[in-house]
Design a protein around this motif. Structure first.
Motif, PDB file in Angstrom:
ATOM      1  N   HIS A  70      31.952   7.093  63.813  1.00 40.43           N
ATOM      2  CA  HIS A  70      32.336   6.090  62.489  1.00 40.43           C
ATOM      3  C   HIS A  70      33.338   5.551  62.138  1.00 40.43           C
ATOM      4  CE1 HIS A  70      30.801   4.973  58.536  1.00 40.43           C
ATOM      5  NE2 HIS A  70      31.789   5.391  58.010  1.00 40.43           N
ATOM      6  N   GLN A  71      34.461   6.518  62.135  1.00 37.77           N
ATOM      7  CA  GLN A  71      35.952   6.315  62.186  1.00 37.77           C
ATOM      8  C   GLN A  71      36.167   5.189  63.037  1.00 37.77           C
ATOM      9  OE1 GLN A  71      38.064   9.729  62.259  1.00 37.77           O
ATOM     10  NE2 GLN A  71      37.500  10.442  60.425  1.00 37.77           N
ATOM     11  N   LYS A  72      35.774   5.272  64.414  1.00 37.87           N
ATOM     12  CA  LYS A  72      36.338   4.581  65.374  1.00 37.87           C
ATOM     13  C   LYS A  72      35.732   2.995  65.053  1.00 37.87           C
ATOM     14  CE  LYS A  72      35.555   3.461  70.429  1.00 37.87           C
ATOM     15  NZ  LYS A  72      35.177   4.006  71.466  1.00 37.87           N
ATOM     16  N   MET A  73      34.233   2.767  64.750  1.00 37.11           N
ATOM     17  CA  MET A  73      33.651   1.757  64.571  1.00 37.11           C
ATOM     18  C   MET A  73      34.264   0.954  63.303  1.00 37.11           C
ATOM     19  SD  MET A  73      31.846   1.126  67.204  1.00 37.11           S
ATOM     20  CE  MET A  73      31.449  -0.251  66.620  1.00 37.11           C
ATOM     21  N   ARG A  74      34.465   1.694  62.310  1.00 37.38           N
ATOM     22  CA  ARG A  74      34.912   1.087  61.069  1.00 37.38           C
ATOM     23  C   ARG A  74      36.024   0.159  61.224  1.00 37.38           C
ATOM     24  NH1 ARG A  74      36.276   5.226  56.215  1.00 37.38           N
ATOM     25  NH2 ARG A  74      34.949   6.313  57.788  1.00 37.38           N
ATOM     26  N   ALA A  75      37.144   0.994  62.066  1.00 32.76           N
ATOM     27  CA  ALA A  75      38.489   0.522  62.513  1.00 32.76           C
ATOM     28  C   ALA A  75      38.119  -0.997  63.447  1.00 32.76           C
ATOM     29  CB  ALA A  75      39.408   1.361  63.282  1.00 32.76           C
ATOM     30  N   PHE A  76      37.283  -0.633  64.243  1.00 37.48           N
ATOM     31  CA  PHE A  76      36.914  -1.656  65.082  1.00 37.48           C
ATOM     32  C   PHE A  76      36.345  -2.905  64.499  1.00 37.48           C
ATOM     33  CE2 PHE A  76      34.162  -3.577  68.406  1.00 37.48           C
ATOM     34  CZ  PHE A  76      35.052  -4.378  69.209  1.00 37.48           C
ATOM     35  N   LYS A  77      35.496  -2.629  63.671  1.00 36.38           N
ATOM     36  CA  LYS A  77      34.458  -3.510  62.796  1.00 36.38           C
ATOM     37  C   LYS A  77      35.452  -4.378  62.030  1.00 36.38           C
ATOM     38  CE  LYS A  77      30.195  -4.194  60.690  1.00 36.38           C
ATOM     39  NZ  LYS A  77      28.949  -3.523  60.102  1.00 36.38           N
ATOM     40  N   SER A  78      36.300  -3.786  61.262  1.00 38.28           N
ATOM     41  CA  SER A  78      37.166  -4.481  60.523  1.00 38.28           C
ATOM     42  C   SER A  78      38.039  -5.256  60.720  1.00 38.28           C
ATOM     43  CB  SER A  78      37.837  -3.597  59.509  1.00 38.28           C
ATOM     44  OG  SER A  78      38.954  -2.902  60.290  1.00 38.28           O
ATOM     45  N   ARG A  79      38.672  -5.246  62.222  1.00 34.75           N
ATOM     46  CA  ARG A  79      39.345  -6.131  62.700  1.00 34.75           C
ATOM     47  C   ARG A  79      38.828  -6.971  63.859  1.00 34.75           C
ATOM     48  NH1 ARG A  79      43.316  -0.997  63.941  1.00 34.75           N
ATOM     49  NH2 ARG A  79      44.207  -0.865  62.049  1.00 34.75           N
ATOM     50  N   MET A  80      37.518  -6.972  63.915  1.00 37.49           N
ATOM     51  CA  MET A  80      36.703  -7.638  65.008  1.00 37.49           C
ATOM     52  C   MET A  80      36.158  -9.167  64.290  1.00 37.49           C
ATOM     53  SD  MET A  80      37.978  -6.829  67.720  1.00 37.49           S
ATOM     54  CE  MET A  80      37.109  -8.028  68.800  1.00 37.49           C
ATOM     55  N   SER A  81      36.205  -9.246  62.923  1.00 39.56           N
ATOM     56  CA  SER A  81      35.846 -10.516  62.483  1.00 39.56           C
ATOM     57  C   SER A  81      36.540 -11.705  63.369  1.00 39.56           C
ATOM     58  CB  SER A  81      35.856 -10.770  61.042  1.00 39.56           C
ATOM     59  OG  SER A  81      37.037 -10.748  60.773  1.00 39.56           O
ATOM     60  N   ASP A  82      35.787 -12.726  63.384  1.00 34.41           N
ATOM     61  CA  ASP A  82      36.436 -14.093  63.865  1.00 34.41           C
ATOM     62  C   ASP A  82      37.822 -14.337  63.589  1.00 34.41           C
ATOM     63  OD1 ASP A  82      34.593 -14.346  65.936  1.00 34.41           O
ATOM     64  OD2 ASP A  82      33.437 -15.917  64.696  1.00 34.41           O
ATOM     65  N   ASN A  87      43.648 -13.978  64.219  1.00 31.00           N
ATOM     66  CA  ASN A  87      45.344 -13.749  63.725  1.00 31.00           C
ATOM     67  C   ASN A  87      45.525 -12.515  64.258  1.00 31.00           C
ATOM     68  OD1 ASN A  87      44.640 -16.321  62.421  1.00 31.00           O
ATOM     69  ND2 ASN A  87      43.603 -15.242  60.552  1.00 31.00           N
ATOM     70  N   MET A  88      44.941 -11.640  65.080  1.00 37.21           N
ATOM     71  CA  MET A  88      45.563 -10.592  65.549  1.00 37.21           C
ATOM     72  C   MET A  88      46.627 -10.762  66.392  1.00 37.21           C
ATOM     73  SD  MET A  88      43.619  -7.325  67.546  1.00 37.21           S
ATOM     74  CE  MET A  88      42.395  -7.251  65.954  1.00 37.21           C
ATOM     75  N   THR A  89      47.837 -10.141  66.145  1.00 37.92           N
ATOM     76  CA  THR A  89      49.135 -10.199  66.980  1.00 37.92           C
ATOM     77  C   THR A  89      48.807  -9.160  68.106  1.00 37.92           C
ATOM     78  OG1 THR A  89      50.285  -8.510  65.990  1.00 37.92           O
ATOM     79  CG2 THR A  89      50.421 -10.482  65.016  1.00 37.92           C
ATOM     80  N   ALA A  95      47.850  -1.466  68.983  1.00 39.29           N
ATOM     81  CA  ALA A  95      47.448  -0.381  68.228  1.00 39.29           C
ATOM     82  C   ALA A  95      45.954  -0.115  67.960  1.00 39.29           C
ATOM     83  CB  ALA A  95      48.267  -0.831  66.733  1.00 39.29           C
ATOM     84  N   LEU A  96      45.223  -1.121  68.055  1.00 36.64           N
ATOM     85  CA  LEU A  96      43.998  -0.989  67.791  1.00 36.64           C
ATOM     86  C   LEU A  96      43.278  -0.344  69.013  1.00 36.64           C
ATOM     87  CD1 LEU A  96      41.140  -1.259  66.562  1.00 36.64           C
ATOM     88  CD2 LEU A  96      41.022  -3.515  67.274  1.00 36.64           C
ATOM     89  N   LEU A  97      43.756  -0.683  70.424  1.00 41.04           N
ATOM     90  CA  LEU A  97      43.434   0.009  71.635  1.00 41.04           C
ATOM     91  C   LEU A  97      43.808   1.252  71.863  1.00 41.04           C
ATOM     92  CD1 LEU A  97      43.978  -2.850  74.147  1.00 41.04           C
ATOM     93  CD2 LEU A  97      41.781  -2.034  73.827  1.00 41.04           C
ATOM     94  N   THR A  98      45.160   1.580  71.209  1.00 37.45           N
ATOM     95  CA  THR A  98      45.534   3.086  71.318  1.00 37.45           C
ATOM     96  C   THR A  98      44.667   3.877  70.308  1.00 37.45           C
ATOM     97  OG1 THR A  98      47.758   2.250  71.834  1.00 37.45           O
ATOM     98  CG2 THR A  98      47.587   4.740  70.618  1.00 37.45           C
ATOM     99  N   GLN A  99      44.185   3.220  69.143  1.00 41.63           N
ATOM    100  CA  GLN A  99      43.477   3.882  68.316  1.00 41.63           C
ATOM    101  C   GLN A  99      41.984   4.227  68.913  1.00 41.63           C
ATOM    102  OE1 GLN A  99      43.132   1.983  64.700  1.00 41.63           O
ATOM    103  NE2 GLN A  99      41.994   3.458  63.557  1.00 41.63           N
ATOM    104  N   MET A 100      41.686   3.265  69.491  1.00 44.74           N
ATOM    105  CA  MET A 100      40.152   3.338  70.090  1.00 44.74           C
ATOM    106  C   MET A 100      40.113   4.312  71.409  1.00 44.74           C
ATOM    107  SD  MET A 100      39.071  -0.722  69.979  1.00 44.74           S
ATOM    108  CE  MET A 100      37.499  -0.618  70.954  1.00 44.74           C
ATOM    109  N   ASP A 101      41.402   4.364  71.884  1.00 46.66           N
ATOM    110  CA  ASP A 101      41.703   5.265  73.332  1.00 46.66           C
ATOM    111  C   ASP A 101      41.685   6.717  72.838  1.00 46.66           C
ATOM    112  OD1 ASP A 101      41.531   3.234  75.102  1.00 46.66           O
ATOM    113  OD2 ASP A 101      43.513   3.299  75.525  1.00 46.66           O
TER     114      ASP A 101
END
Length: 150
Positions: A70-82, A87-89, A95-101
C-alpha cells in the motif's frame, strides 16, 4: 517480470483503485479475505495444531505485506500521473526507484521471515502448496474480476 509476479500486482492495483473509489470496498476486501481463508484452509488441509499456529503467522504476514504494498503503490501512484511524470526530474525518478526497490526488498525479507516461521509449524511441502494455493486464488480472483467486467 513473469506472470506470477504480475497477477498479484494487478490485484493490488485494482484493489487500491476500488478502495479509493468507495468506502464499501473495505467490505469487499473483507469478503475477499474470507474467501481466501476458506480457499487456503481447503487447499492446505491443515491439522488443528497446524491451523492454530499457522493462521496467526499468516495473518500477521498478510497484513504487513498489504501495508508495505500500500505504501509503495501510494508513492508510485502519486508520482505517475501524466503531469507529475512529465515534470519529474532525474533526481526525483532516482529517489522513487530507490523507494520502490526498498519496498521490494522489505517484501522479500518479510517473505523470507514468513517462510522461516512456517518451517516451525508445517512441512516444506505444505509451505510450497501454500504458495501455489495463493497463486491459484489470485488467478481465480482475477478471472472472476475480468468476467464481471464483461
Amino acid at each position: 517480470m513473469n506472470i506470477k509476479q504480475i497477477i498479484p500486482f494487478l490485484l493490488l492495483l485494482t484493489s487500491f483503485n476500488f478502495y479509493g473509489q468507495d468506502a464499501g470496498m473495505k467490505d469487499k476486501k473483507e469478503q475477499i479475505k474470507t474467501l481466501k481463508v476458506a480457499f487456503l484452509t481447503t487447499e492446505l488441509d491443515l491439522t488443528t495444531r497446524e491451523a492454530e499456529k499457522f493462521w496467526p503467522i499468516y495473518n500477521t504476514f498478510d497484513d504487513k505485506q498489504f501495508e508495505i504494498r500500500h505504501q509503495k503503490m501510494r508513492a508510485f501512484k502519486s508520482r505517475m500521473s501524466d503531469s507529475a511524470f512529465n515534470n519529474m526530474t532525474e533526481k526525483e525518478a532516482n529517489a522513487l526507484l530507490t523507494q520502490m526497490d526498498s519496498a521490494d526488498e522489505e517484501l522479500y525479507l518479510l517473505r523470507k521471515k514468513f517462510t522461516k516461521n512456517l518451517r516451525e509449524v508445517m512441512s516444506a511441502k505444505k509451505i510450497i502448496k501454500l504458495k501455489k494455493s495463493e497463486e491459484d486464488f489470485n488467478r481465480k480472483l482475477l478471472h472472476q474480476y475480468r468476467a464481471s467486467k464483461k
